[in-house]
Scaffold this active site. Structure first.
Site, PDB file in Angstrom:
ATOM      1  N   ASP A  10       0.853  -1.204   0.000  1.00  0.00           N
ATOM      2  CA  ASP A  10       0.000   0.000   0.000  1.00  0.00           C
ATOM      3  C   ASP A  10       0.886   1.252   0.000  1.00  0.00           C
ATOM      4  OD1 ASP A  10       0.953  -0.579   2.598  1.00  0.00           O
ATOM      5  OD2 ASP A  10      -0.789   0.291   3.593  1.00  0.00           O
ATOM      6  N   HIS A 241       9.425   0.042   9.195  1.00  0.00           N
ATOM      7  CA  HIS A 241       8.500  -1.097   9.254  1.00  0.00           C
ATOM      8  C   HIS A 241       8.719  -2.076   8.085  1.00  0.00           C
ATOM      9  CE1 HIS A 241       6.325   0.624  12.556  1.00  0.00           C
ATOM     10  NE2 HIS A 241       5.977   1.705  11.878  1.00  0.00           N
TER      11      HIS A 241
HETATM   12  C1  BDR Z   1       2.472  -0.565   8.668  1.00  0.00           C
HETATM   13  O1  BDR Z   1       1.373   0.294   8.413  1.00  0.00           O
HETATM   14  C2  BDR Z   1       1.648   1.130   7.321  1.00  0.00           C
HETATM   15  O2  BDR Z   1       1.373   2.465   7.642  1.00  0.00           O
HETATM   16  C3  BDR Z   1       3.105   0.967   6.990  1.00  0.00           C
HETATM   17  O3  BDR Z   1       3.333   1.073   5.603  1.00  0.00           O
HETATM   18  C4  BDR Z   1       3.436  -0.403   7.503  1.00  0.00           C
HETATM   19  O4  BDR Z   1       3.177  -1.387   6.537  1.00  0.00           O
HETATM   20  C5  BDR Z   1       3.077  -0.235  10.025  1.00  0.00           C
HETATM   21  O5  BDR Z   1       2.142  -0.432  11.036  1.00  0.00           O
HETATM   22 CA    CA Z   2       2.827  -0.812   4.195  1.00  0.00          CA
END
Ligand code: BDR
Ligand code: CA
Length: 314
Positions: A10, A241
């Site tokens: 995403d 992340h």
């Molecule tokens: C996840 O949520 C999204 O905002 C980031 O891309 C990552 O995949 C972190 O909690």
């Molecule tokens: Ca993500």
């Protein structure tokens, strides 16, 4: 032989970093991107995925558009305060030239896994709707996949989208519960580790100096994301992340893993919480569930260094 992966994503600032990290890593062969809502709506996720591949000079890699809503309810909406209105730090880059292929994300995943049984690793770094839809359409993908390595969840730490839930899982807990319950090997790279992968201001500054299109793009989109982190966490810089899942694929020895059966809360305040059966619990809800590799420890500095090294040499 590089490992074939499909990244379900995403994009998203940290998704962008993860996609570029994977594209720069000789251990990995990115054979497709599939888009999903989360940081942005699905259509924009598709546009961003296409744009990122063009920036990387890899427009040959197909993009398949995914679901626009979670399995059981409408998408709650994007998070422009984290990733920007455009999901790319509000830089509003030009439209990509290419377009998505004529298969849905779920169809593409099934078709590729059928063609290469045992060879492909699915790497979801967004909500798990496409993966759950693929499983529903063709349960045999559980046999055909090599493994699933996902960014999402929080086993022993609080959530980030709510006190209980991590954003990717909370965006579609029903899908996540299906994915954790299928008969395939899932590795969860969640907040337990990603909040310990800290990219400091000096590491961020380095991107601007590399002078390649991917690093340049990252250094343009990072300031908005960094502002969000610095306003909300007691640290300078960002937490990494989605790239942590890529690091796990390249070098799993950077992580400590425990194996637990996993359920996902779908009700009330606990919606989106990943619940590992830590105490050897044998309550009916966890019985018969496969053991998930849950990352609980990480050498964060080495993850940051590995990602930086790959982009430096791009
Ligand atoms: C996840 O949520 C999204 O905002 C980031 O891309 C990552 O995949 C972190 O909690
Ligand atoms: Ca993500």
């Amino acid at each position: 032989m590089p490992r074939k992966i499909i990244i379900d994503t995403d994009p998203g600032v940290d998704d962008t970093m993860a996609i570029f990290f994977a594209l720069c890593s000789p251990e990995l062969d990115v054979i497709g991107l599939t888009s999903i809502f989360g940081n942005v709506h699905t259509e924009l996720a598709t546009t961003n995925a296409l744009r990122l591949l063009e920036i990387a000079g890899r427009a040959d890699i197909p993009v398949a558009q995914g679901a626009v809503d979670p399995l059981t309810q409408p998408f709650e909406g994007p998070v422009p305060f984290v990733h920007g209105e455009d999901g790319q730090g509000d830089i509003f880059a030009p439209e990509p030239a290419g377009s998505a292929i004529n298969l849905s994300a779920a169809q593409f995943i099934i078709e590729r896994l059928r063609a290469h049984p045992g060879e492909i690793t699915l790497v979801p770094v967004g909500p798990l709707t496409n993966i759950a839809l693929a499983l529903r359409l063709e349960p045999r993908i559980a046999d055909w996949v090599h493994e699933v390595v996902l960014m999402g969840g929080n086993a022993l730490v609080p959530g980030n989208a709510s006190p209980a839930g991590e954003a990717n899982i909370r965006n579609d807990p029903e899908a996540a519960d299906l994915v954790f319950g299928a008969a395939w090997q899932v590795t969860m790279v969640g907040l337990d580790v990603t909040l310990r992968v800290h990219m400091k201001p000096d590491d961020i500054a380095e991107y601007a100096a590399h002078g390649n299109p991917m690093s340049e793009h990252i250094s343009r989109i990072l300031p908005h994301y960094r502002n969000y982190f610095e306003a909300n966490y007691d640290a300078e810089g960002i937490f990494v992340h989605d790239s942590s899942a890529i690091a796990y694929l390249i070098d799993p020895t950077l992580f400590q893993v425990r194996r637990w059966a996993m359920r996902v809360g779908t009700q009330g305040l606990g919606r989106g919480k990943t619940w590992p059966a830590t105490g050897g619990h044998t309550l009916p809800a966890w019985q018969g569930r496969p053991l998930v590799n849950v990352c609980v420890g990480v050498d964060g500095e080495r993850v940051v260094a590995l990602a930086a090294e790959r982009l430096r040499n791009a």
